[in-house]
Write an enzyme that holds these catalytic residues in place. Structure first.
Site, PDB file in Angstrom:
ATOM      1  N   HIS A 191       0.852  -1.191   0.000  1.00  0.00           N
ATOM      2  CA  HIS A 191       0.000   0.000   0.000  1.00  0.00           C
ATOM      3  C   HIS A 191       0.887   1.240   0.000  1.00  0.00           C
ATOM      4  O   HIS A 191       1.696   1.436   0.907  1.00  0.00           O
ATOM      5  CB  HIS A 191      -0.928  -0.002   1.216  1.00  0.00           C
ATOM      6  CG  HIS A 191      -2.008  -1.031   1.102  1.00  0.00           C
ATOM      7  ND1 HIS A 191      -2.509  -1.719   2.169  1.00  0.00           N
ATOM      8  CD2 HIS A 191      -2.669  -1.489  -0.003  1.00  0.00           C
ATOM      9  CE1 HIS A 191      -3.445  -2.561   1.740  1.00  0.00           C
ATOM     10  NE2 HIS A 191      -3.554  -2.441   0.429  1.00  0.00           N
ATOM     11  N   ARG A 254      -3.275   4.754  -2.293  1.00  0.00           N
ATOM     12  CA  ARG A 254      -3.073   3.429  -1.696  1.00  0.00           C
ATOM     13  C   ARG A 254      -2.735   2.347  -2.728  1.00  0.00           C
ATOM     14  O   ARG A 254      -1.975   1.420  -2.460  1.00  0.00           O
ATOM     15  CB  ARG A 254      -4.379   3.064  -0.970  1.00  0.00           C
ATOM     16  CG  ARG A 254      -4.534   1.619  -0.553  1.00  0.00           C
ATOM     17  CD  ARG A 254      -5.924   1.458   0.043  1.00  0.00           C
ATOM     18  NE  ARG A 254      -6.311   0.080   0.227  1.00  0.00           N
ATOM     19  CZ  ARG A 254      -6.228  -0.575   1.383  1.00  0.00           C
ATOM     20  NH1 ARG A 254      -5.734   0.011   2.438  1.00  0.00           N
ATOM     21  NH2 ARG A 254      -6.643  -1.823   1.475  1.00  0.00           N
ATOM     22  N   ASN A 278      -3.484  -5.693  -2.475  1.00  0.00           N
ATOM     23  CA  ASN A 278      -3.804  -6.621  -1.382  1.00  0.00           C
ATOM     24  C   ASN A 278      -5.256  -7.105  -1.435  1.00  0.00           C
ATOM     25  O   ASN A 278      -5.804  -7.570  -0.449  1.00  0.00           O
ATOM     26  CB  ASN A 278      -3.506  -5.976  -0.024  1.00  0.00           C
ATOM     27  CG  ASN A 278      -3.158  -7.009   1.031  1.00  0.00           C
ATOM     28  OD1 ASN A 278      -2.561  -8.041   0.724  1.00  0.00           O
ATOM     29  ND2 ASN A 278      -3.547  -6.751   2.276  1.00  0.00           N
ATOM     30  N   TYR A 333      -2.120   1.419   9.445  1.00  0.00           N
ATOM     31  CA  TYR A 333      -1.817   1.490  10.846  1.00  0.00           C
ATOM     32  C   TYR A 333      -2.902   0.772  11.631  1.00  0.00           C
ATOM     33  O   TYR A 333      -3.948   0.476  11.067  1.00  0.00           O
ATOM     34  CB  TYR A 333      -1.742   2.970  11.299  1.00  0.00           C
ATOM     35  CG  TYR A 333      -3.021   3.746  11.044  1.00  0.00           C
ATOM     36  CD1 TYR A 333      -4.068   3.745  11.983  1.00  0.00           C
ATOM     37  CD2 TYR A 333      -3.212   4.447   9.863  1.00  0.00           C
ATOM     38  CE1 TYR A 333      -5.231   4.449  11.739  1.00  0.00           C
ATOM     39  CE2 TYR A 333      -4.397   5.153   9.617  1.00  0.00           C
ATOM     40  CZ  TYR A 333      -5.382   5.138  10.560  1.00  0.00           C
ATOM     41  OH  TYR A 333      -6.553   5.816  10.322  1.00  0.00           O
ATOM     42  N   GLU A 407       0.164  -4.542  11.324  1.00  0.00           N
ATOM     43  CA  GLU A 407      -0.260  -3.143  11.158  1.00  0.00           C
ATOM     44  C   GLU A 407       0.481  -2.318  12.204  1.00  0.00           C
ATOM     45  O   GLU A 407       0.250  -2.481  13.400  1.00  0.00           O
ATOM     46  CB  GLU A 407      -1.779  -3.015  11.375  1.00  0.00           C
ATOM     47  CG  GLU A 407      -2.623  -3.786  10.389  1.00  0.00           C
ATOM     48  CD  GLU A 407      -2.860  -3.037   9.076  1.00  0.00           C
ATOM     49  OE1 GLU A 407      -2.367  -1.897   8.921  1.00  0.00           O
ATOM     50  OE2 GLU A 407      -3.526  -3.606   8.205  1.00  0.00           O
TER      51      GLU A 407
HETATM   52  O1  0X9 Z   1      -6.947  -3.916   4.309  1.00  0.00           O
HETATM   53  C1  0X9 Z   1      -5.794  -4.284   4.123  1.00  0.00           C
HETATM   54  O2  0X9 Z   1      -5.379  -4.656   3.035  1.00  0.00           O
HETATM   55  C2  0X9 Z   1      -4.794  -4.250   5.268  1.00  0.00           C
HETATM   56  N1  0X9 Z   1      -5.082  -3.164   6.152  1.00  0.00           N
HETATM   57  S1  0X9 Z   1      -4.638  -1.658   5.706  1.00  0.00           S
HETATM   58  O3  0X9 Z   1      -5.199  -0.715   6.626  1.00  0.00           O
HETATM   59  N2  0X9 Z   1      -3.065  -1.535   5.811  1.00  0.00           N
HETATM   60  O4  0X9 Z   1      -5.025  -1.449   4.353  1.00  0.00           O
HETATM   61  C3  0X9 Z   1      -4.738  -5.588   5.933  1.00  0.00           C
HETATM   62  C4  0X9 Z   1      -5.881  -5.888   6.809  1.00  0.00           C
HETATM   63  C5  0X9 Z   1      -5.554  -6.992   7.724  1.00  0.00           C
HETATM   64  N3  0X9 Z   1      -6.279  -8.148   7.638  1.00  0.00           N
HETATM   65  C6  0X9 Z   1      -7.629  -8.298   7.763  1.00  0.00           C
HETATM   66  N4  0X9 Z   1      -8.429  -7.321   7.942  1.00  0.00           N
HETATM   67  N5  0X9 Z   1      -8.088  -9.486   7.671  1.00  0.00           N
HETATM   68 ZN    ZN Z   2      -1.961  -1.610   4.132  1.00  0.00          ZN
END
Ligand code: 0X9
Ligand code: ZN
Length: 509
Positions: A191, A254, A278, A333, A407
């Site tokens: 990101h 992002r 992601n 974060y 995070e």
């Molecule tokens: O949403 C995401 O891709 C990640 N969070 S972020 O705020 N950095 O974008 C990972 C999220 C972590 N995992 C789950 N929510 N399952």
């Molecule tokens: Zn992220």
């Protein structure tokens, strides 16, 4: 219905307002199930240009952070009031904050030419990059190249793939590779706006390269495991966030920078650039917590692995299959240590107990340094559900033992001195240090397990040697008259002449 109301609201807001005021970050607290669902719907459908979710909705009474563009803030506030939301303005003027906190980063000390020259000229210091700063991708890449050139014994430059804009996705491979060693991969920057994560991965590299002589623990890793660090998985996006660093629209980007795609959202056809990498991995692609609208910040792309960055990375990770013991991806974060699976509550891999044990220990170690509080758990249990992420794909497809999303700072509980992605510069090094403390728990696990498996192996072969004998008396004679017999009739010889043929290790003790 709700969706249409939201869309109409956003369109009305868009057409009736002009660029004025400031980018703000609202902290909203959905207090009912209905409010939560409304927020989730907005998250999945909103155009990033209008409402950009910094912290996605998760549970009733869990905070949601939303950056709103100047021309929409009044209407957004009215919308929240009308629907009875509890909220506050967490950042009143993001542009001003960026000038204050990051604006001076474009001065001479961070100038590309200056740093590139320094990396070339400064004999003996080519590996040292001052930490606590952000660097362009070209400075970071040159730094990685210099390290690999000057320290071939400990680091090798690796190229994971090429981005849509033609940048090389680079990383370093640490430690002498032997086929039996276990591998750990750490990445950051999938990101673009998560600069603290990129800084943290760079800090790890700096620590290994420049701290290994004083730190026996690092030397231990170099001797016993193979460690890959890829500090910027999405360099196109990262460079885009640096194009206009105090402009929230650029700085808070992002996604990747893939070309525009369009979709009809029920009211109009909207076209936008970029894919959330992601959300693009082949793990329950597009099922939940991802959007089919290209203007959404969680746009999953047209199909799994449609993007060169995620595709190349999946191929890279797949090439390590069998030896890849841990995979850690750094984000920001929320201060969370997250494990699989993300798409549904209470859905785990069979080795969840071990995954959880190591996560709990890592969070504890991390907190020991500065008291930073992390929570651990699966995504839907502690933050929100989504699918198409790298760690879930890695866990399921490559059967990696330790697959974690971390995070980093800040958390989202306090609001004083809270600036979301704009982490205060003096927090950068402490953030990296405490994260390293947590990561070493995983590295120690992998190292120690490998070491003890080697001890076990040599103990076993000693036992086999001791207990091993020939079953038939003619073995020595047969070997003398037919020197290749042990190899060519191996299974018979293991059974009858194991000792003479030196095949004791093949006998189960
Ligand atoms: O949403 C995401 O891709 C990640 N969070 S972020 O705020 N950095 O974008 C990972 C999220 C972590 N995992 C789950 N929510 N399952
Ligand atoms: Zn992220």
């Amino acid at each position: 219905m709700i969706l249409r109301v939201i869309l109409a609201l956003l369109i009305a807001v868009h057409s009736s307002c002009q660029e004025h005021g400031a980018f703000k970050v609202f902290r909203v607290l959905p207090t009912t199930n209905q409010q939560l669902l409304q927020m989730i719907r907005l998250f999945e459908t909103a155009d990033t240009d209008r409402a950009d979710f910094w912290h996605a909705p998760s549970v009733v009474n869990g905070t949601v952070d939303i950056m709103v563009a100047p021309e929409h803030t009044d209407q957004f506030r009215q919308y929240l009031e009308k629907h009875g939301y509890t909220f506050q303005v967490a950042i009143d003027d993001l542009h001003k904050l960026l000038i204050e906190k990051e604006g001076n980063l474009s001065t001479h000390s961070n100038d590309d030419a200056f740093f590139l020259k320094r990396l070339h000229d400064d004999v003996g210091f080519h590996s040292r990059l001052r930490m606590g700063e952000y660097y362009s991708y070209s400075v970071l890449s040159t730094w990685l190249e210099r390290i690999a050139e000057n320290m071939p014994d400990i680091a090798k430059l690796i190229k994971v793939g090429t981005t849509i804009e033609g940048r090389d996705i680079l990383g370093l491979k640490f430690g002498k590779d032997t086929p039996d060693k276990k591998i750990v991969v750490i990445d950051a920057g999938i990101h673009a706006r998560e600069w603290a994560a990129i800084h943290t991965a760079s800090y790890f590299i700096n620590l290994i390269v420049n701290g290994r002589e004083e730190d026996p623990q690092i030397q231990n890793y170099l001797d016993n495991i193979v460690l890959y660090i890829i500090p910027v998985l999405n360099p196109d996006g990262y460079e885009y966030t640096r194009t206009d660093k105090t402009n929230p629209r650029a700085r808070m980007w992002r996604k990747s920078r893939s070309p525009k795609a369009c979709a009809f959202d029920g009211v109009r056809n909207s076209c936008c650039m970029g894919v959330d990498l992601n959300r693009n991995f082949d793990f329950r692609f597009s099922e939940i917590g991802a959007s089919r609208y290209p203007c959404s910040e969680i746009y999953h792309g047209p199909s799994a692995f449609s993007e060169p960055e995620s595709k190349a990375y999946s191929q890279f990770l797949t090439s390590l299959k069998g030896r890849l013991e841990a995979y850690i991806t750094l984000h920001s974060y929320s201060q969370l240590w997250i494990y699989s699976y993300s798409h549904r509550k209470f859905t785990y891999a069979p080795d969840i107990e071990e995954t959880r044990r190591v996560a709990a220990k890592a969070v504890q170690e991390l907190g020991r340094m500065y008291g930073t509080k992390y929570r651990h758990g699966t995504g839907p249990e502690i933050i929100y559900a989504f699918s198409g992420g790298s760690t879930d794909w890695a866990k399921e497809t490559l059967k990696i033992k330790y697959s974690y999303t971390i995070e980093l700072r800040p958390g989202y509980e306090g609001i004083i001195e809270w600036n979301g992605f704009v982490l205060d510069k003096n927090q950068l090094i402490p953030t990296a240090k405490e994260t390293w403390a947590g990561v070493t728990v995983v590295l120690d696990e992998v190292t120690n397990q490998w070491k003890s498996s080697r001890v076990r192996e040599s103990e076993l072969s000693r036992l086999r040697q001791e207990k091993c004998s020939d079953r038939l008396p003619g073995c020595a004679y047969w070997l003398q008259s037919s020197p290749n017999i042990c190899r060519f009739s191996q299974s018979t010889m293991v059974r009858d002449c194991a000792k003479t043929c030196n095949l004791c290790h093949m006998i189960a003790v």
